[in-house]
Design a protein around this motif. Structure first.
Motif, PDB file in Angstrom:
ATOM      1  N   PRO A   1       0.794  -1.241   0.000  1.00 62.48           N
ATOM      2  CA  PRO A   1       0.000   0.000   0.000  1.00 62.48           C
ATOM      3  C   PRO A   1       0.820   1.281   0.000  1.00 62.48           C
ATOM      4  O   PRO A   1       0.487   2.231  -0.701  1.00 62.48           O
ATOM      5  N   ASN A   2       1.908   1.334   0.787  1.00 63.49           N
ATOM      6  CA  ASN A   2       2.726   2.545   0.812  1.00 63.49           C
ATOM      7  C   ASN A   2       3.365   2.807  -0.543  1.00 63.49           C
ATOM      8  O   ASN A   2       3.442   3.954  -1.009  1.00 63.49           O
ATOM      9  N   GLY A   3       3.816   1.746  -1.187  1.00 63.19           N
ATOM     10  CA  GLY A   3       4.382   1.885  -2.516  1.00 63.19           C
ATOM     11  C   GLY A   3       3.330   2.306  -3.524  1.00 63.19           C
ATOM     12  O   GLY A   3       3.601   3.116  -4.420  1.00 63.19           O
ATOM     13  N   ALA A   4       2.121   1.773  -3.375  1.00 61.91           N
ATOM     14  CA  ALA A   4       1.029   2.144  -4.282  1.00 61.91           C
ATOM     15  C   ALA A   4       0.703   3.624  -4.175  1.00 61.91           C
ATOM     16  O   ALA A   4       0.446   4.296  -5.185  1.00 61.91           O
ATOM     17  N   GLU A   5       0.752   4.154  -2.969  1.00 53.80           N
ATOM     18  CA  GLU A   5       0.476   5.574  -2.769  1.00 53.80           C
ATOM     19  C   GLU A   5       1.523   6.433  -3.478  1.00 53.80           C
ATOM     20  O   GLU A   5       1.197   7.436  -4.129  1.00 53.80           O
ATOM     21  N   PHE A   6       2.777   6.020  -3.376  1.00 53.34           N
ATOM     22  CA  PHE A   6       3.841   6.761  -4.043  1.00 53.34           C
ATOM     23  C   PHE A   6       3.681   6.687  -5.559  1.00 53.34           C
ATOM     24  O   PHE A   6       3.854   7.693  -6.263  1.00 53.34           O
ATOM     25  N   TYR A   7       3.323   5.515  -6.075  1.00 52.91           N
ATOM     26  CA  TYR A   7       3.124   5.355  -7.514  1.00 52.91           C
ATOM     27  C   TYR A   7       1.991   6.260  -7.994  1.00 52.91           C
ATOM     28  O   TYR A   7       2.041   6.806  -9.096  1.00 52.91           O
ATOM     29  N   HIS A   8       0.966   6.412  -7.168  1.00 51.14           N
ATOM     30  CA  HIS A   8      -0.155   7.274  -7.549  1.00 51.14           C
ATOM     31  C   HIS A   8       0.226   8.741  -7.538  1.00 51.14           C
ATOM     32  O   HIS A   8      -0.347   9.540  -8.285  1.00 51.14           O
ATOM     33  N   GLU A   9       1.160   9.089  -6.709  1.00 52.81           N
ATOM     34  CA  GLU A   9       1.663  10.457  -6.737  1.00 52.81           C
ATOM     35  C   GLU A   9       2.385  10.719  -8.061  1.00 52.81           C
ATOM     36  O   GLU A   9       2.304  11.818  -8.616  1.00 52.81           O
ATOM     37  N   LEU A  10       3.071   9.711  -8.579  1.00 52.19           N
ATOM     38  CA  LEU A  10       3.759   9.841  -9.863  1.00 52.19           C
ATOM     39  C   LEU A  10       2.786   9.823 -11.031  1.00 52.19           C
ATOM     40  O   LEU A  10       2.989  10.521 -12.025  1.00 52.19           O
ATOM     41  N   ASN A  11       1.728   9.008 -10.903  1.00 54.14           N
ATOM     42  CA  ASN A  11       0.748   8.875 -11.983  1.00 54.14           C
ATOM     43  C   ASN A  11      -0.654   8.730 -11.388  1.00 54.14           C
ATOM     44  O   ASN A  11      -1.094   7.629 -11.080  1.00 54.14           O
ATOM     45  N   PRO A  12      -1.382   9.834 -11.234  1.00 53.38           N
ATOM     46  CA  PRO A  12      -2.719   9.799 -10.627  1.00 53.38           C
ATOM     47  C   PRO A  12      -3.726   8.939 -11.390  1.00 53.38           C
ATOM     48  O   PRO A  12      -4.748   8.549 -10.826  1.00 53.38           O
ATOM     49  N   ASN A  13      -3.453   8.641 -12.664  1.00 52.28           N
ATOM     50  CA  ASN A  13      -4.382   7.838 -13.474  1.00 52.28           C
ATOM     51  C   ASN A  13      -4.061   6.348 -13.437  1.00 52.28           C
ATOM     52  O   ASN A  13      -4.679   5.565 -14.173  1.00 52.28           O
ATOM     53  N   LEU A  14      -3.127   5.977 -12.605  1.00 49.61           N
ATOM     54  CA  LEU A  14      -2.706   4.581 -12.528  1.00 49.61           C
ATOM     55  C   LEU A  14      -3.848   3.681 -12.055  1.00 49.61           C
ATOM     56  O   LEU A  14      -4.532   3.984 -11.078  1.00 49.61           O
ATOM     57  N   LEU A  15      -4.058   2.561 -12.758  1.00 50.87           N
ATOM     58  CA  LEU A  15      -5.090   1.598 -12.360  1.00 50.87           C
ATOM     59  C   LEU A  15      -4.563   0.734 -11.217  1.00 50.87           C
ATOM     60  O   LEU A  15      -3.546   0.055 -11.353  1.00 50.87           O
ATOM     61  N   SER A  16      -5.270   0.765 -10.093  1.00 50.42           N
ATOM     62  CA  SER A  16      -4.865   0.001  -8.915  1.00 50.42           C
ATOM     63  C   SER A  16      -5.966  -0.959  -8.512  1.00 50.42           C
ATOM     64  O   SER A  16      -7.115  -0.564  -8.343  1.00 50.42           O
ATOM     65  N   ILE A  17      -5.588  -2.213  -8.346  1.00 49.53           N
ATOM     66  CA  ILE A  17      -6.521  -3.262  -7.942  1.00 49.53           C
ATOM     67  C   ILE A  17      -6.197  -3.684  -6.517  1.00 49.53           C
ATOM     68  O   ILE A  17      -5.031  -3.939  -6.191  1.00 49.53           O
ATOM     69  N   PHE A  18      -7.218  -3.751  -5.674  1.00 47.50           N
ATOM     70  CA  PHE A  18      -7.032  -4.311  -4.328  1.00 47.50           C
ATOM     71  C   PHE A  18      -7.757  -5.647  -4.299  1.00 47.50           C
ATOM     72  O   PHE A  18      -8.984  -5.710  -4.388  1.00 47.50           O
ATOM     73  N   LEU A  19      -6.968  -6.721  -4.189  1.00 47.38           N
ATOM     74  CA  LEU A  19      -7.501  -8.076  -4.260  1.00 47.38           C
ATOM     75  C   LEU A  19      -7.859  -8.581  -2.864  1.00 47.38           C
ATOM     76  O   LEU A  19      -7.051  -8.481  -1.934  1.00 47.38           O
ATOM     77  N   LEU A  20      -9.068  -9.132  -2.743  1.00 46.89           N
ATOM     78  CA  LEU A  20      -9.563  -9.603  -1.448  1.00 46.89           C
ATOM     79  C   LEU A  20      -9.871 -11.099  -1.493  1.00 46.89           C
ATOM     80  O   LEU A  20     -10.409 -11.598  -2.484  1.00 46.89           O
ATOM     81  N   PRO A  21      -9.552 -11.841  -0.432  1.00 45.89           N
ATOM     82  CA  PRO A  21      -9.963 -13.253  -0.360  1.00 45.89           C
ATOM     83  C   PRO A  21     -11.480 -13.348  -0.241  1.00 45.89           C
ATOM     84  O   PRO A  21     -12.140 -12.410   0.214  1.00 45.89           O
ATOM     85  N   PRO A  22     -12.079 -14.477  -0.659  1.00 43.71           N
ATOM     86  CA  PRO A  22     -13.537 -14.584  -0.704  1.00 43.71           C
ATOM     87  C   PRO A  22     -14.231 -14.642   0.644  1.00 43.71           C
ATOM     88  O   PRO A  22     -15.391 -14.246   0.768  1.00 43.71           O
ATOM     89  N   SER A  23     -13.547 -15.134   1.664  1.00 43.14           N
ATOM     90  CA  SER A  23     -14.117 -15.196   3.014  1.00 43.14           C
ATOM     91  C   SER A  23     -12.974 -15.395   3.995  1.00 43.14           C
ATOM     92  O   SER A  23     -11.859 -15.778   3.613  1.00 43.14           O
ATOM     93  N   PHE A  24     -13.245 -15.145   5.261  1.00 44.08           N
ATOM     94  CA  PHE A  24     -12.197 -15.318   6.265  1.00 44.08           C
ATOM     95  C   PHE A  24     -11.772 -16.775   6.363  1.00 44.08           C
ATOM     96  O   PHE A  24     -10.573 -17.087   6.451  1.00 44.08           O
ATOM     97  N   ASP A  25     -12.739 -17.707   6.335  1.00 44.56           N
ATOM     98  CA  ASP A  25     -12.412 -19.133   6.479  1.00 44.56           C
ATOM     99  C   ASP A  25     -11.536 -19.623   5.327  1.00 44.56           C
ATOM    100  O   ASP A  25     -10.534 -20.327   5.542  1.00 44.56           O
TER     101      ASP A  25
END
Length: 247
Positions: free
Chosen positions: A136-160
């Protein structure tokens, strides 16, 4: 036995990285490349997704530089340009001083790693879409360099299922699981406080990869699915906190 890497120029690296910013030329090259970054908690499936998308022949993975020595993985020595581009400390320092890295970080005071602009130059020439796993910290820096950058946050389907995947990686001590889940809560919370993430739930990795591919190629994010993803993220945080309270 794996070689022990010691950072001989730690103080100099600390000085040059503290106020580091890539050169204007490097930023221009970075912005010109079609790209996507993947962010997500441990065991969310980022590496598997990258492999699937690269196998389509339309994507290329950004390989970072590192000062550490090559290691032996599964009986085979790491290959230059596959796991990393292995550089000497002098080479890495010169590149930083010339603004040739998009970012660089000192890891455990033992090595320095970062993405060199050459990777993006090659991608631009090839016409491939670059894909990179990042924190996440690196992603924030990348967005400062390119505000139009496509960022995906991948989530697991459930806790179990998440816990099954995490424990399925091999023998992991309970203390390590707690540490990873604690970090995951921080990462998900950070993502929820940003407006640039597209949340994708990894119910099935090939379907999730297709969703990402469609977003990369211009599909407008579905607001209802994004809200569903954010609600799912909040539920995962709640589930982790309940688990940690019982641990």
């Amino acid at each position: 036995m794996q070689p022990i890497n010691k950072l001989e120029n730690l103080e100099e690296f600390e000085q040059v990285i503290k106020q580091y910013h890539p050169s204007d030329q490097s930023v221009d090259i970075f912005r010109a490349v079609k790209q996507v970054i993947l962010v997500g908690p441990t065991a969310s499936g980022r590496n598997t997704m990258i492999n699937i998308l690269v196998d389509t022949g339309r994507y290329c993975m950004i390989v970072s530089d590192t000062t550490r020595q090559k290691r032996v993985n599964n009986g085979a020595l790491e290959v230059n340009g596959k796991e990393y581009w292995f550089k000497s400390e002098a080479e890495f320092l010169q590149g930083i001083k010339q603004g040739e890295y998009l970012e660089a970080a000192i890891i455990h005071q033992q090595q320095v790693s970062g993405a060199h602009i050459n990777e993006y130059i090659k991608a631009n020439k090839s016409g491939l879409i670059t894909i990179k796993e990042i924190e996440p910290n690196g992603a924030e820096f990348y967005h400062e360099l390119n505000p139009n950058l496509l960022s995906i946050f991948l989530l697991p389907p459930s806790f179990d299922i998440w816990m099954q995947r995490l424990r399925g990686r091999g023998q992991i001590e309970e203390e390590e699981i707690v540490r990873r889940l604690t970090s995951a809560v921080e990462e998900i919370t950070t993502a929820l406080n940003k407006d640039y993430y597209n949340f994708v739930i990894n119910n099935e990795i090939h379907e999730a990869s297709q969703v990402v591919d469609e977003l990369v190629n211009g599909r407008t994010p579905d607001n209802s699915k994004q809200q569903k993803g954010r609600n799912h993220a909040l539920q995962l945080i709640e589930d982790v906190q309940l688990f940690l309270q019982k641990t």
